[in-house]
Design an enzyme around this catalytic site. Structure first.
Site, PDB file in Angstrom:
ATOM      1  N   GLU A 247       0.886  -1.173   0.000  1.00 14.32           N
ATOM      2  CA  GLU A 247       0.000   0.000   0.000  1.00 14.32           C
ATOM      3  C   GLU A 247       0.911   1.206   0.000  1.00 14.32           C
ATOM      4  OE1 GLU A 247      -1.580   3.196   1.315  1.00 14.32           O
ATOM      5  OE2 GLU A 247      -2.177   2.100   3.122  1.00 14.32           O
ATOM      6  N   CYS A 281      -1.565   8.716   3.322  1.00 12.84           N
ATOM      7  CA  CYS A 281      -1.449   8.322   1.918  1.00 12.84           C
ATOM      8  C   CYS A 281      -2.710   8.641   1.125  1.00 12.84           C
ATOM      9  CB  CYS A 281      -1.143   6.828   1.822  1.00 12.84           C
ATOM     10  SG  CYS A 281      -2.311   5.796   2.733  1.00 12.84           S
TER      11      CYS A 281
END
Length: 479
Positions: A247, A281
């Site tokens: 990720e 993120c």
């Protein structure tokens, strides 16, 4: 709490080096950690390999009991854990409570699928052959977590791995070694997890190099962090034929269409841009607004941004706390100066106050500019004007990343149709980009990663599927 947890024992690092974990707000020392060495990391993998063999034979009831007790530990120590998160990550009280809540959700969701291993599914065969499909534990999982949401993003790997009969060697970012490692080790120690199933190694790359990635015992590398490091990990994993769950970075677009409710879009954008100072993120990185709504949106967004309380994250009223370290601060300041040099309009001039950077807002930003195409990880907002709704979607896709995205519109049917046109792992209609849950397929496209977390997708990632065929009668062969 300031030691590695290897083989069920709190273990002093053997390195000659010590690392001081600092409070990002005032740079005071929280604790000092003697770093673990390469040899200690190898020992952790050897222990994890042996422990996994026995843990793989544990009952569903035993695994669920451990997971329940670990969750109880987090609940019983909520106030202390939130305090550590505030002091170690620089996150606000709100952010730290959200993070603990998410960690608990992932832990409790894992209880639901602890029975997925050793299930047998029968697939129709031909003639006298039975086809049984088994799901088995994968083995040892190497886990590497980042500094921004360390408790949650560590638990997102550790809890499913343990639930599915695997063992874990985990390396949190040393800057947040307590939040990302020690707290979790304490929880599972309290829960009675057999020794060696979870190993938390407090160290850094200078000590261990790529050994987290190359160790022969690891079957999967789970990493959350930058795309640059993710590419490095992916390359090594490919050479060693290891699975990965990556990720990675994001450049999430927040699209405001011509029919959007501007006031609600501003509410969402303020939260989705400035929570945890933009160090997420999934954070909104580009705000793309249809020209008909642009001026109204900019005016209201700036009005809200400049009024956000900033300062000590321990104050419950604070919204903008410190960036995690001086390096991140200097990066943010460099992005700001470069944007000014490129000709972007400074619609709101922020400032550095100690280790806090107050919100900056840039308008008249070109989507192809360095500012727009960089994952900023800072309270810097970029607002881009789109001539049409179609152009807004095109601009949203014009990035190497594809993690999260959002669309604001009063036409929900059109919103969902357009959501499918954005090349990202997740798109949220009439919401901001920072969303997570333990029962959705969380992950990105393009440079934002590989694999999906969440139930049931993580089950496939963290297990082996095996076909066993059984010939019930003698088979006649052609030769």
């Amino acid at each position: 709490m300031n030691k590695s947890f290897i083989g069920g024992n709190w273990t002093e690092g053997n390195s000659e080096r010590e690392y001081e974990i600092l409070n990002p707000y005032d740079r005071s020392v929280i604790t000092s950690v003697r770093l673990a060495t390469r040899e200690q990391l190898h020992e952790a993998f050897e222990i994890a390999k042996e422990a996994q063999r026995e843990w793989a034979t544990s009952t569903v009831e035993a695994r669920r009991e451990v997971l329940h007790k670990a969750a109880d530990y987090l609940k019983e120590n909520r106030e202390e854990i939130v305090s550590i998160l505030v002091r170690e990550t620089g996150g606000t009280v709100l952010k730290s409570n959200v993070e603990l809540h998410l960690a608990l959700e992932f832990l409790e969701e894992s209880i639901k699928y602890a029975d997925e291993i050793y299930k047998v599914r029968e697939v129709p065969g031909g003639g006298d052959k039975l086809n049984h499909i088994h799901r088995l534990p994968l083995g040892v999982i190497a886990s590497i977590s980042p500094f921004n949401f360390p408790l949650n993003l560590s638990m997102r790997t550790i809890a499913p791995a343990i639930a599915l009969g695997n063992s874990v060697v985990h390396k949190p970012d040393i800057q947040v070694g307590l939040s990302g490692g020690s707290i979790i080790a304490k929880a599972f120690e309290h829960a009675g997890l057999p020794k060696g199933v979870l190993n938390v190694v407090l160290t850094d790359i200078e000590e261990i190099g790529d050994d987290m990635l190359t160790n022969r015992h690891s079957k999967l590398i789970s990493f959350t962090g930058s795309s640059a490091v993710g590419r490095h990990i992916g390359g090594i994993a490919g050479q060693h034929l290891k699975r990965v769950a990556l990720e990675l970075g994001g450049n999430s677009p927040f699209v405001v269409l011509s029919d959007a409710d501007v006031e609600q879009a501003v509410n969402a954008a303020i939260f989705g841009k400035f929570i945890h100072q933009g160090q997420i993120c999934m954070i909104i990185n580009r705000i793309i607004v249809h020209k008909d709504k642009y001026n109204q949106f900019v005016e209201r967004f700036i009005e809200r941004a400049k009024s956000l309380p900033y300062g000590d994250p321990g104050n419950p009223d604070t919204v903008i706390g410190p960036l995690v370290n001086e390096t991140q601060l200097q990066k943010a300041l460099a992005y700001i100066e470069q944007a000014k040099a490129e000709g972007a309009t400074v619609a709101l001039e922020g400032k550095r106050v100690g280790n806090v950077l107050t919100p900056f807002v840039f308008t008249d930003v070109a989507n192809g500019s360095k500012l727009a195409q960089t994952e900023l990880f800072a309270p810097i907002a970029t607002i881009i004007k789109a001539e049409t709704d179609e152009e807004a979607i095109s601009l949203a896709n014009d990035t190497d990343y594809g993690l999260s995205s959002a669309i604001f519109t009063n036409d929900l049917k059109q919103g969902e149709a357009l959501a499918l046109q954005i090349d990202s792992g997740m798109t949220h209609v009439n919401d901001q980009t920072v969303n997570d849950a333990p029962n959705i397929p969380f992950g990105g496209n393009k440079a934002s990663g590989l694999g999906r977390f969440g139930n049931p997708w993580v089950v496939e990632e963290f297990t082996i599927t095996k076909w066993v065929s059984i010939q019930t009668k003698d088979r006649q062969y052609p030769f």
